[in-house]
Write a protein that holds these residues in place. Structure first.
Motif, PDB file in Angstrom:
ATOM      1  N   SER A 126      28.316  51.569  62.432  1.00  0.00           N
ATOM      2  CA  SER A 126      29.890  51.794  62.347  1.00  0.00           C
ATOM      3  C   SER A 126      30.125  53.282  62.073  1.00  0.00           C
ATOM      4  N   SER A 127      31.179  53.678  62.622  1.00  0.00           N
ATOM      5  CA  SER A 127      32.011  55.023  62.259  1.00  0.00           C
ATOM      6  C   SER A 127      32.136  55.136  60.708  1.00  0.00           C
ATOM      7  N   GLN A 128      32.926  54.127  60.315  1.00  0.00           N
ATOM      8  CA  GLN A 128      33.167  54.253  58.728  1.00  0.00           C
ATOM      9  C   GLN A 128      31.906  54.266  57.961  1.00  0.00           C
ATOM     10  N   GLY A 129      30.983  53.463  58.371  1.00  0.00           N
ATOM     11  CA  GLY A 129      29.636  53.394  57.600  1.00  0.00           C
ATOM     12  C   GLY A 129      28.900  54.759  57.396  1.00  0.00           C
ATOM     13  N   TYR A 133      28.126  56.964  54.447  1.00  0.00           N
ATOM     14  CA  TYR A 133      26.965  57.809  54.121  1.00  0.00           C
ATOM     15  C   TYR A 133      26.881  59.360  53.796  1.00  0.00           C
ATOM     16  N   VAL A 134      27.650  59.792  54.630  1.00  0.00           N
ATOM     17  CA  VAL A 134      27.813  61.229  54.231  1.00  0.00           C
ATOM     18  C   VAL A 134      28.529  61.490  53.018  1.00  0.00           C
ATOM     19  N   PHE A 135      29.300  60.732  52.580  1.00  0.00           N
ATOM     20  CA  PHE A 135      30.287  60.735  51.367  1.00  0.00           C
ATOM     21  C   PHE A 135      29.193  60.634  50.176  1.00  0.00           C
ATOM     22  N   PHE A 247      30.574  69.745  56.954  1.00  0.00           N
ATOM     23  CA  PHE A 247      31.415  70.773  56.894  1.00  0.00           C
ATOM     24  C   PHE A 247      32.953  70.361  57.028  1.00  0.00           C
ATOM     25  N   VAL A 248      33.465  69.627  58.105  1.00  0.00           N
ATOM     26  CA  VAL A 248      34.642  69.100  58.167  1.00  0.00           C
ATOM     27  C   VAL A 248      35.300  68.288  57.041  1.00  0.00           C
ATOM     28  N   ARG A 249      34.543  67.417  56.389  1.00  0.00           N
ATOM     29  CA  ARG A 249      35.073  66.521  55.278  1.00  0.00           C
ATOM     30  C   ARG A 249      35.188  67.287  54.127  1.00  0.00           C
ATOM     31  N   PHE A 351      37.555  65.453  49.942  1.00  0.00           N
ATOM     32  CA  PHE A 351      36.731  64.828  50.810  1.00  0.00           C
ATOM     33  C   PHE A 351      37.906  64.273  51.684  1.00  0.00           C
ATOM     34  N   ASN A 352      37.910  64.963  53.133  1.00  0.00           N
ATOM     35  CA  ASN A 352      39.159  64.684  54.174  1.00  0.00           C
ATOM     36  C   ASN A 352      38.823  63.182  54.817  1.00  0.00           C
ATOM     37  N   TRP A 353      39.164  62.398  54.151  1.00  0.00           N
ATOM     38  CA  TRP A 353      39.194  61.043  54.591  1.00  0.00           C
ATOM     39  C   TRP A 353      39.926  60.719  55.708  1.00  0.00           C
ATOM     40  N   LEU A 354      41.066  61.080  55.684  1.00  0.00           N
ATOM     41  CA  LEU A 354      42.131  61.259  57.199  1.00  0.00           C
ATOM     42  C   LEU A 354      41.693  61.587  58.339  1.00  0.00           C
TER      43      LEU A 354
END
Length: 457
Positions: A126-129, A133-135, A247-249, A351-354
């Protein structure tokens, strides 16, 4: 490449990674999981080879084919035994401190990546998963610092740039550093080094001791773009897509300097995300800049975006020519808007969660000849989807230029073939040809560049 000077040595970490379990040591040993060992060996060799003017991973690996790294678990911690290691990583028999830090950062990230993949917490379906993982990877590397206000500026651009362009990146980095901003790059030479070098001087002038020089890389490219010695935080993500998401997060704004295929890949990735309808109101300052001599390049990249993705895509960035002070001031203003936006929505600064990132931007792309030929590049596609596929095309070109696997595929099967509508292919062909003519595909000084691709309309 002439036979290099080598050295045998034993080295232990300081403060970054003191212990590994017996299972983790087995994973990394040649007798255990061979693929994990080879991955760490390649990353370690790249780090030890910092400063070499080579951007061909295959050449570096072949030059040090006798290099070995052995991991020993001891009661008091981990010890690495290095055999036939690059001698330039040592001074009077002692490893340079920054090199040692980065060497154990690589060990930390590779061990944790493998451990996380075996964990039931990770859901890569999933995208959220994938974002989680990156987080987790960034948090384990101690990159995420809660409560620190937005001031991490990502700098993208080429490793193969002119001296004038390199000096300009240092000037911009200097102006950012005078304003106590931190720098994040791909951690290699060229544009990845210049802003960090300029910021280092400026931080010293301001007596700012906490400057962060964050380098984000991935195993496929680290050998071609070895970390520069200014990097004081190194994180190795598992693949290019997770590196780009990192990078973008963690970045609060992005400056894009002149570059080649890799820079175009990053730029298209960013535009594809910012063009997503869910990100319409999210502030994310993006500036294209360079010295006066780079103005034609920047305008050409701007025109390519307009011809392929449209005017709407061009609205997501500004262009500033030959004015480092204006770049820094505009970035500071943009970061203030980011700070206000995240406070209003109670979003984290670290961390750019939005930020909405579609799975199409997160799934690893394997640049085989079949996958490159199958890319859909049509004028009637949704713009953010087209941006994602154009990003994949440039990713394949980067692989064919500098990555060991990509170079071997090109040697075996010939150039990649990239198909699509003429309205997309013609601007793409012009842009790539300009990169070749401006020597932006490879480091200067070697043989003439031979394209690893063929554009087919």
């Amino acid at each position: 490449m002439p036979k290099p000077n080598v050295i045998n040595a034993s080295v232990s970490p300081k403060g970054s990674l003191e212990t590994l379990s017996q299972r983790e040591v087995q994973q990394l040993s040649a007798a255990g999981s061979g693929s994990v060992y080879q991955l760490f060996r390649q990353c370690a060799l790249a780090i030890l080879n910092t400063g070499a003017r080579i951007d061909n991973a295959k050449t570096i690996l072949e030059a040090y084919e006798d290099f070995e790294v052995r991991i020993h678990q001891q009661d008091r911690g981990v010890r690495l035994e290095l055999l036939n290691a690059p001698a330039d990583a040592f001074v009077d028999g002692e490893m340079i401190a920054s090199t040692r830090e980065m060497l154990f950062s690589a060990l930390r990230d590779i061990v944790y990546t493998e451990s996380e993949l075996d964990s039931h917490r990770i859901d890569l379906s999933s995208s959220q998963g994938i974002t989680d993982y990156v987080f987790h990877l960034l948090r384990n590397a101690r990159t995420l610092r809660a409560g620190v206000e937005p001031k991490m500026v990502v700098c993208w651009g080429g490793h193969s740039i002119s001296l004038e362009e390199y000096k300009y990146t240092k000037k911009v980095g200097h102006e950012l550093g005078l304003r106590s901003l931190d720098i994040c790059t791909g951690c290699g030479p060229g544009v990845m080094k210049g802003p960090m070098k300029g910021a280092t001087i400026a931080h010293a002038k301001q007596r700012f001791a906490g400057g962060r020089y964050l380098g984000l890389t991935e195993p496929g490219i680290i050998a071609a773009e070895a970390p520069n010695p200014i990097v004081n935080e190194l994180v190795i993500l598992p693949d290019i897509e997770k590196r780009l998401e990192a990078f973008v997060r963690v970045g609060h704004g992005i400056i894009i300097f002149p570059g080649g295929a890799g820079t175009a890949e990053e730029f298209l990735y960013l535009l594809g995300i910012l063009m997503h309808p869910d990100n319409r109101d999210l502030p994310f300052p993006v500036i294209l800049t360079g010295p006066q001599s780079a103005a034609p390049y920047l305008q050409q990249l701007h025109a390519f975006v307009g011809e392929t993705l449209g005017v709407a895509a061009q609205s997501h960035y500004s262009i500033i020519i030959n004015d480092p002070v204006a770049v820094a001031r505009q970035m500071v203003e943009g970061l203030q808007e980011v700070k206000r936006f995240r406070r209003e929505r109670n979003d984290a600064f670290h961390f750019n969660w939005l930020l909405k990132i579609d799975e199409g931007f997160q799934r690893p792309f394997d640049p085989t000849h079949e996958n490159m030929a199958a890319l859909q590049l049509g004028k009637d596609m949704p713009r953010h989807t087209l941006a994602a596929n154009l990003r994949r095309a440039f990713s394949g070109i980067v692989a064919g230029n500098v990555k060991d696997k990509g170079i071997r595929l090109i040697e075996k099967h010939g150039p990649y073939k990239i198909h699509g509508d003429p309205e997309i292919m013609n601007p793409l062909d012009r842009l790539l040809q300009a990169f070749v003519e401006q020597h932006r595909m490879k480091l200067p000084g070697g043989a003439d560049y031979v394209p690893c691709y063929r554009v087919v309309t």
